[in-house]
Design a protein around this motif. Structure first.
Motif, PDB file in Angstrom:
ATOM      1  N   ILE A   1     -20.407 -30.664 -64.152  1.00 50.49           N
ATOM      2  CA  ILE A   1     -19.597 -31.784 -63.663  1.00 50.49           C
ATOM      3  C   ILE A   1     -18.116 -31.512 -63.887  1.00 50.49           C
ATOM      4  CG2 ILE A   1     -19.618 -33.225 -65.763  1.00 50.49           C
ATOM      5  CD1 ILE A   1     -19.976 -34.379 -62.092  1.00 50.49           C
ATOM      6  N   LEU A   2     -17.773 -30.838 -64.987  1.00 53.95           N
ATOM      7  CA  LEU A   2     -16.373 -30.480 -65.221  1.00 53.95           C
ATOM      8  C   LEU A   2     -15.892 -29.518 -64.140  1.00 53.95           C
ATOM      9  CD1 LEU A   2     -16.474 -30.015 -69.093  1.00 53.95           C
ATOM     10  CD2 LEU A   2     -15.344 -31.872 -67.864  1.00 53.95           C
ATOM     11  N   GLY A   3     -16.722 -28.522 -63.830  1.00 51.83           N
ATOM     12  CA  GLY A   3     -16.350 -27.567 -62.801  1.00 51.83           C
ATOM     13  C   GLY A   3     -16.224 -28.228 -61.442  1.00 51.83           C
ATOM     14  N   HIS A   4     -17.124 -29.144 -61.154  1.00 51.44           N
ATOM     15  CA  HIS A   4     -17.056 -29.870 -59.878  1.00 51.44           C
ATOM     16  C   HIS A   4     -15.745 -30.630 -59.750  1.00 51.44           C
ATOM     17  CE1 HIS A   4     -18.154 -32.500 -56.566  1.00 51.44           C
ATOM     18  NE2 HIS A   4     -17.863 -33.538 -57.314  1.00 51.44           N
ATOM     19  N   VAL A   5     -15.362 -31.343 -60.791  1.00 55.81           N
ATOM     20  CA  VAL A   5     -14.131 -32.135 -60.733  1.00 55.81           C
ATOM     21  C   VAL A   5     -12.908 -31.235 -60.636  1.00 55.81           C
ATOM     22  CG1 VAL A   5     -12.644 -33.613 -62.152  1.00 55.81           C
ATOM     23  CG2 VAL A   5     -15.033 -34.226 -61.790  1.00 55.81           C
ATOM     24  N   LEU A   6     -12.901 -30.143 -61.377  1.00 60.10           N
ATOM     25  CA  LEU A   6     -11.761 -29.239 -61.308  1.00 60.10           C
ATOM     26  C   LEU A   6     -11.597 -28.658 -59.909  1.00 60.10           C
ATOM     27  CD1 LEU A   6     -12.065 -27.361 -64.722  1.00 60.10           C
ATOM     28  CD2 LEU A   6     -10.309 -29.009 -64.046  1.00 60.10           C
ATOM     29  N   ASP A   7     -12.689 -28.473 -59.209  1.00 60.44           N
ATOM     30  CA  ASP A   7     -12.619 -27.957 -57.842  1.00 60.44           C
ATOM     31  C   ASP A   7     -11.967 -28.943 -56.871  1.00 60.44           C
ATOM     32  OD1 ASP A   7     -13.730 -25.505 -58.308  1.00 60.44           O
ATOM     33  OD2 ASP A   7     -15.742 -26.028 -57.621  1.00 60.44           O
ATOM     34  N   GLN A   8     -12.004 -30.230 -57.220  1.00 57.69           N
ATOM     35  CA  GLN A   8     -11.501 -31.247 -56.294  1.00 57.69           C
ATOM     36  C   GLN A   8      -9.977 -31.353 -56.296  1.00 57.69           C
ATOM     37  OE1 GLN A   8     -14.144 -32.373 -54.485  1.00 57.69           O
ATOM     38  NE2 GLN A   8     -15.150 -31.004 -55.947  1.00 57.69           N
ATOM     39  N   GLY A   9      -9.360 -31.045 -57.437  1.00 58.08           N
ATOM     40  CA  GLY A   9      -7.917 -31.222 -57.539  1.00 58.08           C
ATOM     41  C   GLY A   9      -7.546 -32.699 -57.527  1.00 58.08           C
ATOM     42  N   GLY A  10      -6.268 -32.994 -57.499  1.00 60.43           N
ATOM     43  CA  GLY A  10      -5.839 -34.390 -57.441  1.00 60.43           C
ATOM     44  C   GLY A  10      -4.736 -34.707 -58.423  1.00 60.43           C
ATOM     45  N   HIS A  11      -4.254 -35.935 -58.376  1.00 59.15           N
ATOM     46  CA  HIS A  11      -3.156 -36.364 -59.219  1.00 59.15           C
ATOM     47  C   HIS A  11      -3.591 -36.519 -60.679  1.00 59.15           C
ATOM     48  CE1 HIS A  11      -0.643 -37.004 -55.746  1.00 59.15           C
ATOM     49  NE2 HIS A  11      -1.522 -37.828 -55.206  1.00 59.15           N
ATOM     50  N   ALA A  12      -2.657 -36.313 -61.580  1.00 59.24           N
ATOM     51  CA  ALA A  12      -2.912 -36.445 -63.017  1.00 59.24           C
ATOM     52  C   ALA A  12      -2.769 -37.912 -63.407  1.00 59.24           C
ATOM     53  CB  ALA A  12      -1.935 -35.580 -63.808  1.00 59.24           C
ATOM     54  N   GLN A  13      -3.902 -38.585 -63.566  1.00 60.93           N
ATOM     55  CA  GLN A  13      -3.882 -40.018 -63.837  1.00 60.93           C
ATOM     56  C   GLN A  13      -4.574 -40.422 -65.133  1.00 60.93           C
ATOM     57  OE1 GLN A  13      -5.793 -41.420 -60.250  1.00 60.93           O
ATOM     58  NE2 GLN A  13      -3.893 -41.446 -59.071  1.00 60.93           N
ATOM     59  N   ALA A  14      -5.615 -39.694 -65.528  1.00 61.77           N
ATOM     60  CA  ALA A  14      -6.408 -40.127 -66.684  1.00 61.77           C
ATOM     61  C   ALA A  14      -7.102 -38.936 -67.322  1.00 61.77           C
ATOM     62  CB  ALA A  14      -7.445 -41.170 -66.249  1.00 61.77           C
ATOM     63  N   ILE A  15      -7.514 -39.129 -68.550  1.00 65.86           N
ATOM     64  CA  ILE A  15      -8.131 -38.068 -69.349  1.00 65.86           C
ATOM     65  C   ILE A  15      -9.638 -38.057 -69.150  1.00 65.86           C
ATOM     66  CG2 ILE A  15      -8.696 -37.379 -71.729  1.00 65.86           C
ATOM     67  CD1 ILE A  15      -5.839 -38.264 -72.491  1.00 65.86           C
ATOM     68  N   ALA A  16     -10.154 -36.884 -68.806  1.00 68.24           N
ATOM     69  CA  ALA A  16     -11.590 -36.623 -68.841  1.00 68.24           C
ATOM     70  C   ALA A  16     -11.854 -35.840 -70.120  1.00 68.24           C
ATOM     71  CB  ALA A  16     -12.029 -35.828 -67.620  1.00 68.24           C
ATOM     72  N   VAL A  17     -12.782 -36.300 -70.925  1.00 71.62           N
ATOM     73  CA  VAL A  17     -13.009 -35.705 -72.240  1.00 71.62           C
ATOM     74  C   VAL A  17     -13.304 -34.210 -72.108  1.00 71.62           C
ATOM     75  CG1 VAL A  17     -14.517 -35.685 -74.262  1.00 71.62           C
ATOM     76  CG2 VAL A  17     -13.804 -37.862 -73.253  1.00 71.62           C
ATOM     77  N   GLY A  18     -12.481 -33.401 -72.777  1.00 72.77           N
ATOM     78  CA  GLY A  18     -12.671 -31.959 -72.788  1.00 72.77           C
ATOM     79  C   GLY A  18     -11.897 -31.195 -71.746  1.00 72.77           C
ATOM     80  N   LEU A  19     -11.191 -31.881 -70.836  1.00 65.21           N
ATOM     81  CA  LEU A  19     -10.344 -31.206 -69.848  1.00 65.21           C
ATOM     82  C   LEU A  19      -8.889 -31.286 -70.297  1.00 65.21           C
ATOM     83  CD1 LEU A  19     -11.733 -32.245 -66.334  1.00 65.21           C
ATOM     84  CD2 LEU A  19     -12.005 -30.068 -67.538  1.00 65.21           C
ATOM     85  N   PRO A  20      -8.223 -30.156 -70.478  1.00 67.58           N
ATOM     86  CA  PRO A  20      -6.823 -30.187 -70.935  1.00 67.58           C
ATOM     87  C   PRO A  20      -5.882 -30.901 -69.972  1.00 67.58           C
ATOM     88  CG  PRO A  20      -7.772 -28.004 -71.256  1.00 67.58           C
ATOM     89  CD  PRO A  20      -8.753 -28.782 -70.421  1.00 67.58           C
ATOM     90  N   ASP A  21      -6.154 -30.784 -68.675  1.00 72.49           N
ATOM     91  CA  ASP A  21      -5.287 -31.414 -67.670  1.00 72.49           C
ATOM     92  C   ASP A  21      -5.898 -32.722 -67.199  1.00 72.49           C
ATOM     93  OD1 ASP A  21      -3.494 -29.269 -67.736  1.00 72.49           O
ATOM     94  OD2 ASP A  21      -4.704 -28.147 -66.281  1.00 72.49           O
TER      95      ASP A  21
END
Length: 473
Positions: free
Chosen positions: A53-73
């Motif tokens: 799921i982390l890899g899936h979200v990272l593939d989507q890109g997008g604006h920096a709005q909120a923290i996903a646990v474990g993702l630095p960006d």
């Protein structure tokens, strides 16, 4: 003048609570549940599906709005809600409301945190948003509970009530975090009803799709709240309408009183059960019985046969097909196995009696545990039927190789109002969940800040330590 629709009544309640506040026992419970969810999100990083799921979200890109646990960006708020909801529910260690059999916090908390951070909402606003979202999710779930049947109509139809009513609660929570008025909340409910979904066949025969359910519900809630802010609208009769929520999911079989009776006066939130063990809640009393038998001196190798008596309604989840439940291949399958639950208790474990390390793939296939599980039968017990689903009781009978018969009855679940977990036990659960992945200083800061969330002014600062986790436990 006609009575307001059910959705309108929920929206009015939500806005009042956001404006005027919630009772302190409710707020305290919310802060505890938020800490629990964040600890579970950290712990879930050990799973392959979490990397997916982390890899899936990272593939989507997008604006920096909120923290996903474990993702630095930072990611978008909807993506953060998706990730954190998936993580929160993946270990099957999140809280449960009875008798609706919902896991509401894993949907509502990620949605409120993501929207709250995006909107720069105060901690107090988020606490109130979570409280109302949980209450809405539970009330909608209870509207589909059939007292005569003794089970949720959602489940009778093969639906995962958590991801259906949880999406609705997540929408309300996210809307309040964004500062919506009554119309905005109502429209978010109307939009979310077209996005809420989930079936539970994976509980029976396998598949990891259930791990997505709470994340998808949280994402739907945030997305609906955002779309309502843009001007999209939903039907005012979204719940009770001829083609509304209750007709679509429950074929019109629902109790409207569960939605509105005592609304704003009687709160379900403090009575939601915390989970002491990382497994399907139907198995917890079985684990307790196994631990009690172990304490009485029963060794796994002394067992000739085991009979697990439970409510008939749970057998299809933890006892069927029995050949599959006796031979789980993965730790995830073991979480839904009655035979494995008694084995986990008899072999002993960590955490609060049995912990995350007791549900590994290796232990699911361990020959000694498999030998014990092969002796187990799961059957309906009338005493358990009489109690279910207000508790998930179990009566475990062991016949030893020497012919002795030992019985352990566990009729009330740990973590609920009758056997609550102490503050120390909840703190230990969080500490165990983040151990090895979140630095000690970060764990201490998150625990302190979340338990004092009502006084936080910057949610991003509170969640900051959760951006950077260690890769290996």
């Amino acid at each position: 003048m006609s009575e307001p629709t059910l959705g309108r009544q929920l929206a009015a309640f939500a806005v009042r609570a956001a404006r005027d506040g919630v009772p302190e026992p409710v707020a305290t419970s919310v802060r505890q549940r938020t800490l629990d969810i964040l600890g579970l999100a950290v712990a879930a990083h050990r799973l392959e599906t979490s990397s997916m799921i982390l890899g899936h979200v990272l593939d989507q890109g997008g604006h920096a709005q909120a923290i996903a646990v474990g993702l630095p960006d930072r990611v978008t708020a909807a993506q953060a809600a998706l990730v954190n909801g998936v993580l929160a529910h993946s270990l099957d260690y999140d809280d449960t409301h009875l008798p609706s059999v919902l896991h509401p916090s894993a949907c509502v908390v990620p949605a409120a945190l993501a929207a709250g951070e995006h909107a720069h909402a105060s901690g107090e606003t988020v606490v109130r948003a979570v409280a109302v979202g949980l209450e809405v999710a539970v009330r909608l779930g209870m509207a589909g509970y059939d007292e005569a049947l003794g089970n949720s109509v959602f489940f009778e139809h093969g639906q995962h009530a958590t991801s259906i009513t949880g999406a609705m609660g997540a929408a309300v929570a996210a809307s309040l975090a964004y500062g919506a008025d009554e119309d905005g909340v109502l429209h978010a409910l109307g939009l979310t009803a077209s996005m809420a979904s989930g079936i539970i066949e994976a509980n029976r025969t396998g598949g990891t799709v259930k791990r997505l359910h709470c994340g998808l519900a949280a994402q739907a809630g945030v997305t609906a709240a955002q779309l309502a802010r843009r001007g999209f609208t939903g039907p005012p009769t979204v719940l009770e309408g001829r083609f509304g929520f209750f007709e679509a999911w429950l074929h019109g079989q629902y109790d409207a009183g569960q939605v509105t009776d005592g609304l704003g006066e009687t709160w379900a939130v403090p009575g939601i059960f915390f989970k002491p063990y990382p497994a399907n809640h139907f198995t917890h009393a079985i684990v307790d019985a196994g631990l009690a038998l172990r304490a009485r001196g029963v060794r796994p190798e002394d067992v000739a046969s085991v009979r697990i008596g439970v409510a008939g309604a749970v057998i299809r989840t933890i006892g069927e097909p029995i050949e599959t439940k006796r031979t789980p291949v993965t730790g995830y399958q073991a979480q839904f196995s009655g035979p494995y639950a008694v084995a986990a208790g008899l072999f002993g474990g960590g955490g609060l009696g049995v912990g995350l390390e007791d549900y590994s793939d290796d232990l699911a296939q361990d020959p000694a545990r498999r030998a014990l599980m092969a002796t187990v039968e799961v059957a309906a017990d009338p005493r358990c039927d009489a109690i279910f689903p207000h508790q998930f009781p179990a009566i475990v009978t062991v016949v030893t190789t020497s012919g002795d018969e030992l019985v352990e009855e566990v009729l009330a679940n740990r973590g609920g109002p009758e056997r609550p977990l102490s503050d120390d036990e909840l703190a230990r659960k969080f500490t165990d969940n983040v151990a090895g992945r979140l630095a000690d200083a970060g764990a201490t800061a998150v625990r302190s800040d979340i338990l004092d969330l009502s006084h936080a002014t910057d949610l991003a600062d509170v969640l900051e330590p959760l951006r950077h986790l260690k890769e290996t436990p």
